[in-house]
Design a protein around this motif. Structure first.
Motif, PDB file in Angstrom:
ATOM      1  N   GLY A 175       0.690  -1.495   0.163  1.00  0.00           N
ATOM      2  CA  GLY A 175       0.082   0.360  -0.172  1.00  0.00           C
ATOM      3  C   GLY A 175       1.165   1.320   0.268  1.00  0.00           C
ATOM      4  O   GLY A 175       1.606   1.655  -1.180  1.00  0.00           O
ATOM      5  N   GLY A 176       0.548   1.958   1.119  1.00  0.00           N
ATOM      6  CA  GLY A 176       1.676   3.106   1.076  1.00  0.00           C
ATOM      7  C   GLY A 176       3.393   3.090   1.480  1.00  0.00           C
ATOM      8  O   GLY A 176       3.356   4.459   1.793  1.00  0.00           O
ATOM      9  N   VAL A 177       3.988   2.200   1.236  1.00  0.00           N
ATOM     10  CA  VAL A 177       5.069   1.641   2.004  1.00  0.00           C
ATOM     11  C   VAL A 177       5.560   1.898   0.780  1.00  0.00           C
ATOM     12  O   VAL A 177       5.288   0.660   0.074  1.00  0.00           O
ATOM     13  CB  VAL A 177       5.306   0.780   2.416  1.00  0.00           C
ATOM     14  CG1 VAL A 177       6.907   0.178   3.202  1.00  0.00           C
ATOM     15  CG2 VAL A 177       4.378   0.405   3.827  1.00  0.00           C
ATOM     16  N   VAL A 237       6.545  -8.286   6.798  1.00  0.00           N
ATOM     17  CA  VAL A 237       5.361  -8.358   6.764  1.00  0.00           C
ATOM     18  C   VAL A 237       4.224  -7.737   6.110  1.00  0.00           C
ATOM     19  O   VAL A 237       4.456  -6.750   5.547  1.00  0.00           O
ATOM     20  CB  VAL A 237       4.713  -7.756   8.517  1.00  0.00           C
ATOM     21  CG1 VAL A 237       2.980  -8.021   8.386  1.00  0.00           C
ATOM     22  CG2 VAL A 237       5.639  -8.425   9.293  1.00  0.00           C
ATOM     23  N   LEU A 238       3.849  -8.802   4.410  1.00  0.00           N
ATOM     24  CA  LEU A 238       2.770  -8.034   3.923  1.00  0.00           C
ATOM     25  C   LEU A 238       1.218  -8.023   4.051  1.00  0.00           C
ATOM     26  O   LEU A 238       0.647  -7.987   2.818  1.00  0.00           O
ATOM     27  CB  LEU A 238       3.976  -8.886   2.739  1.00  0.00           C
ATOM     28  CG  LEU A 238       5.134  -8.161   1.825  1.00  0.00           C
ATOM     29  CD1 LEU A 238       5.298  -9.732   1.094  1.00  0.00           C
ATOM     30  CD2 LEU A 238       5.361  -6.936   1.697  1.00  0.00           C
ATOM     31  N   ASN A 239       1.077  -8.206   4.620  1.00  0.00           N
ATOM     32  CA  ASN A 239      -0.606  -8.986   4.899  1.00  0.00           C
ATOM     33  C   ASN A 239      -0.806  -8.388   6.012  1.00  0.00           C
ATOM     34  O   ASN A 239      -0.429  -8.821   7.151  1.00  0.00           O
ATOM     35  CB  ASN A 239      -1.048 -10.242   4.670  1.00  0.00           C
ATOM     36  CG  ASN A 239      -2.743 -10.056   4.773  1.00  0.00           C
ATOM     37  OD1 ASN A 239      -3.175 -10.107   5.423  1.00  0.00           O
ATOM     38  ND2 ASN A 239      -3.397 -10.442   3.670  1.00  0.00           N
ATOM     39  N   GLY A 240      -1.634  -6.898   6.148  1.00  0.00           N
ATOM     40  CA  GLY A 240      -2.130  -5.940   7.389  1.00  0.00           C
ATOM     41  C   GLY A 240      -2.690  -6.911   8.309  1.00  0.00           C
ATOM     42  O   GLY A 240      -3.036  -6.750   9.702  1.00  0.00           O
ATOM     43  N   VAL A 254      -2.037  -3.633  11.578  1.00  0.00           N
ATOM     44  CA  VAL A 254      -2.720  -3.140  10.396  1.00  0.00           C
ATOM     45  C   VAL A 254      -0.997  -3.286  10.114  1.00  0.00           C
ATOM     46  O   VAL A 254      -1.019  -3.554   8.459  1.00  0.00           O
ATOM     47  CB  VAL A 254      -3.305  -3.187   9.777  1.00  0.00           C
ATOM     48  CG1 VAL A 254      -4.965  -3.512  10.294  1.00  0.00           C
ATOM     49  CG2 VAL A 254      -2.927  -0.971  10.753  1.00  0.00           C
ATOM     50  N   ASP A 255      -0.206  -2.498  10.188  1.00  0.00           N
ATOM     51  CA  ASP A 255       0.895  -1.891   9.657  1.00  0.00           C
ATOM     52  C   ASP A 255       1.727  -3.342   8.575  1.00  0.00           C
ATOM     53  O   ASP A 255       1.965  -4.269   9.292  1.00  0.00           O
ATOM     54  CB  ASP A 255       2.638  -1.048  10.522  1.00  0.00           C
ATOM     55  CG  ASP A 255       1.933   0.163  10.638  1.00  0.00           C
ATOM     56  OD1 ASP A 255       1.306   0.695  10.126  1.00  0.00           O
ATOM     57  OD2 ASP A 255       2.310   0.283  10.868  1.00  0.00           O
ATOM     58  N   ASN A 256       2.619  -2.682   7.717  1.00  0.00           N
ATOM     59  CA  ASN A 256       3.559  -3.850   7.006  1.00  0.00           C
ATOM     60  C   ASN A 256       4.956  -3.065   6.883  1.00  0.00           C
ATOM     61  O   ASN A 256       4.789  -2.755   7.199  1.00  0.00           O
ATOM     62  CB  ASN A 256       2.796  -3.585   5.319  1.00  0.00           C
ATOM     63  CG  ASN A 256       1.426  -4.548   4.839  1.00  0.00           C
ATOM     64  OD1 ASN A 256       1.486  -4.781   3.544  1.00  0.00           O
ATOM     65  ND2 ASN A 256       0.837  -4.970   5.789  1.00  0.00           N
ATOM     66  N   ALA A 257       5.627  -3.813   7.126  1.00  0.00           N
ATOM     67  CA  ALA A 257       6.805  -3.749   7.019  1.00  0.00           C
ATOM     68  C   ALA A 257       8.155  -4.676   6.376  1.00  0.00           C
ATOM     69  O   ALA A 257       7.595  -5.700   5.784  1.00  0.00           O
ATOM     70  CB  ALA A 257       7.596  -4.037   8.610  1.00  0.00           C
ATOM     71  N   ILE A 258       8.896  -4.190   5.787  1.00  0.00           N
ATOM     72  CA  ILE A 258       9.693  -5.113   5.019  1.00  0.00           C
ATOM     73  C   ILE A 258      11.290  -4.513   5.360  1.00  0.00           C
ATOM     74  O   ILE A 258      11.557  -3.415   5.270  1.00  0.00           O
ATOM     75  CB  ILE A 258       9.413  -4.722   3.263  1.00  0.00           C
ATOM     76  CG1 ILE A 258       7.694  -4.649   3.085  1.00  0.00           C
ATOM     77  CG2 ILE A 258      10.377  -5.741   2.515  1.00  0.00           C
ATOM     78  CD1 ILE A 258       7.246  -3.661   2.045  1.00  0.00           C
ATOM     79  N   ILE A 259      11.537  -5.671   4.851  1.00  0.00           N
ATOM     80  CA  ILE A 259      13.381  -5.784   5.560  1.00  0.00           C
ATOM     81  C   ILE A 259      13.902  -6.065   4.110  1.00  0.00           C
ATOM     82  O   ILE A 259      13.986  -7.030   3.380  1.00  0.00           O
ATOM     83  CB  ILE A 259      13.892  -6.469   6.350  1.00  0.00           C
ATOM     84  CG1 ILE A 259      12.738  -6.567   7.880  1.00  0.00           C
ATOM     85  CG2 ILE A 259      15.931  -6.456   6.492  1.00  0.00           C
ATOM     86  CD1 ILE A 259      13.055  -7.487   8.916  1.00  0.00           C
ATOM     87  N   THR A 304      14.845  -1.499   7.072  1.00  0.00           N
ATOM     88  CA  THR A 304      13.253  -1.860   7.064  1.00  0.00           C
ATOM     89  C   THR A 304      12.378  -0.636   6.666  1.00  0.00           C
ATOM     90  O   THR A 304      12.507   0.387   7.093  1.00  0.00           O
ATOM     91  CB  THR A 304      13.447  -1.952   8.121  1.00  0.00           C
ATOM     92  OG1 THR A 304      14.071  -3.243   8.781  1.00  0.00           O
ATOM     93  CG2 THR A 304      11.876  -2.979   9.036  1.00  0.00           C
ATOM     94  N   LEU A 305      11.871  -1.120   6.079  1.00  0.00           N
ATOM     95  CA  LEU A 305      10.802  -0.309   5.941  1.00  0.00           C
ATOM     96  C   LEU A 305       8.954  -0.252   6.282  1.00  0.00           C
ATOM     97  O   LEU A 305       8.777  -1.539   6.280  1.00  0.00           O
ATOM     98  CB  LEU A 305       9.999   0.307   4.066  1.00  0.00           C
ATOM     99  CG  LEU A 305      11.125   0.524   2.997  1.00  0.00           C
ATOM    100  CD1 LEU A 305      10.527   0.849   2.133  1.00  0.00           C
ATOM    101  CD2 LEU A 305      11.771   1.890   3.630  1.00  0.00           C
ATOM    102  N   ILE A 306       8.615   0.364   7.186  1.00  0.00           N
ATOM    103  CA  ILE A 306       7.742   0.087   7.592  1.00  0.00           C
ATOM    104  C   ILE A 306       6.091   1.126   8.048  1.00  0.00           C
ATOM    105  O   ILE A 306       6.458   2.745   7.699  1.00  0.00           O
ATOM    106  CB  ILE A 306       7.638   0.181   9.490  1.00  0.00           C
ATOM    107  CG1 ILE A 306       8.411  -0.750  10.284  1.00  0.00           C
ATOM    108  CG2 ILE A 306       5.855  -0.210  10.187  1.00  0.00           C
ATOM    109  CD1 ILE A 306       9.270  -0.766  10.921  1.00  0.00           C
TER     110      ILE A 306
END
Ligand SMILES: NC(=O)c1ccc[n+]([C@@H]2O[C@H](COP(=O)([O-])OP(=O)(O)OC[C@H]3O[C@@H](n4cnc5c(N)ncnc54)[C@H](OP(=O)(O)O)[C@@H]3O)[C@@H](O)[C@H]2O)c1
Length: 328
Positions: free
Chosen positions: A133-135, A156-159, A280-285, A295-297
């Motif tokens: 989404g917004g990340v 984490v790609l599914n909030g 519900v956040d997503n986070a990607i390393i 890391t983006l959250i």
């Protein structure tokens, strides 16, 4: 002032968000780009529903009214499912329109072909909103690729799954109750199968793989496990040992160029960068040679986060191709 004509396919959560941002930010967009943006047409399934749009915008149920309109420069796509979205975007590209999509189900399967088609036709294809989404993960990876080597992407790609796991841990409630709450709050779909089975996270992982590693692993080689098998007892036991379940999608490319992916619940400890990513956040390393782990959250879904990612793509396209966009 010259203008850019756009069409929006779909006027649900995301489509309406695009429309609102283009209107709310119209003065800033005009000032920043030198163009007036006209939303010429909106495609919906049910034309009898009342919609919040200005009288100058045509609401239609007939895609050909849009695709045969040679004044349209950019098509935003925010409908649901692989088809007819793929067919519509293929035709829009063929006609020379720039396209921007949020449709992850369609893009995981057809993204590589659409990107080739867009390149061949000399148009741009924006797909930031398909993943997290917004990340701004697509923009980040695209920016890293020329100078760095990406080793691994996990996150984490599914909030919805993350929200459910967080609720189960914090409130000691069973999976079904947490899912029900997610649905009541509008985080989970009426049919939440894709979220809780891991399929949604898998699709986003495949989109990231194609971008970062130049291709996807064979889909059947990627183990995909959802969160529906995790009980409140599992979560409580993990908490006693200071561990947390996270639903993690993970992909890396080995030294031989072979891509390995997996999606499923993982137990992690307090030193893991995804330990504190709750709700519900997503986070990607993103692991790279030069940066180590980046890391983006942020919000992985919702009207404004998703639509602003698409408008961001749009503004980038205007910046890149401004001569091709002047319609009058
Ligand atoms: N919601 C999010 O937070 C989010 C985040 C990232 C990506 N996405 C993706 O964005 C897309 C749109 O999601 P959404 O949540 O906005 O969906 P939504 O609220 O269900 O809205 C879908 C819209 O598309 C229209 N539509 C669906 N199928 C159509 C068809 N065959 N022909 C014409 N119009 C059609 C619907 O028309 P009617 O109004 O007439 O029913 C509706 O206006 C999906 O692909 C989704 O995976 C969503």
């Amino acid at each position: 002032m010259p203008s850019i004509n756009v069409a929006i396919l779909g006027f649900g959560i995301v489509g309406e968000g695009i429309y609102k941002i283009l209107n709310e930010r119209s003065k800033a967009i005009e000032k920043g780009t030198g163009y007036t943006i006209n939303v010429v047409s909106i495609l919906v399934r049910d034309t009898t529903k009342t919609r919040q749009s200005t009288p100058g915008t045509k609401i239609t149920g007939d895609i050909q009214e849009i695709l045969s309109d040679s004044s349209i420069d950019v098509v935003f796509e925010a409908i649901v499912g692989e088809e007819p979205a793929y067919a519509y975007l293929s035709e829009a590209i063929e006609k020379g329109c720039h396209v921007i999509t949020a449709n992850k189900a369609m893009f995981a399967t057809h993204g590589p072909a659409l990107l080739k088609h867009a390149e061949f036709r000399g148009v741009n294809l924006g797909y930031e909103a398909t993943t997290a989404g917004g990340v701004p993960i697509i923009r980040t990876i695209t920016g890293l690729l020329p100078t760095d080597r990406i080793r691994r992407i996990r996150g984490v790609l599914n909030g919805t799954s993350n929200f459910i796991l967080t609720k189960m841990r914090n409130e000691g409630i069973p999976f079904k109750k947490a899912l029900h709450e997610a649905q009541e709050l509008g985080y989970a779909e009426a049919d939440p199968t894709d979220d809780i089975s891991g399929k949604d996270a898998f699709r986003k992982l495949m989109i990231l793989s194609a971008l970062a590693f130049g291709g996807q692993p064979k889909w059947e080689d990627v183990a995909v496990i959802g969160i529906d098998g995790i009980t409140v007892e599992d979560v409580t036991d993990a908490s006693k040992g200071k561990l947390r379940y996270r639903h993690i999608a993970d992909i890396y490319c080995d030294e031989n160029g072979v891509r390995h992916g997996g999606v499923g619940p993982v137990l992690i400890g307090p030193d893991h960068p995804l330990y504190s990513v709750d709700g519900v956040d997503n986070a990607i390393i993103v692991d790279t040679d030069h940066l180590g782990a980046l890391t983006l959250i942020g919000p992985g879904a919702g009207m404004y986060p998703t639509a602003s990612a698409m408008v961001g793509d749009f503004l980038q396209i205007i910046g890149k191709r401004e001569t091709a966009l002047v319609s009058n």
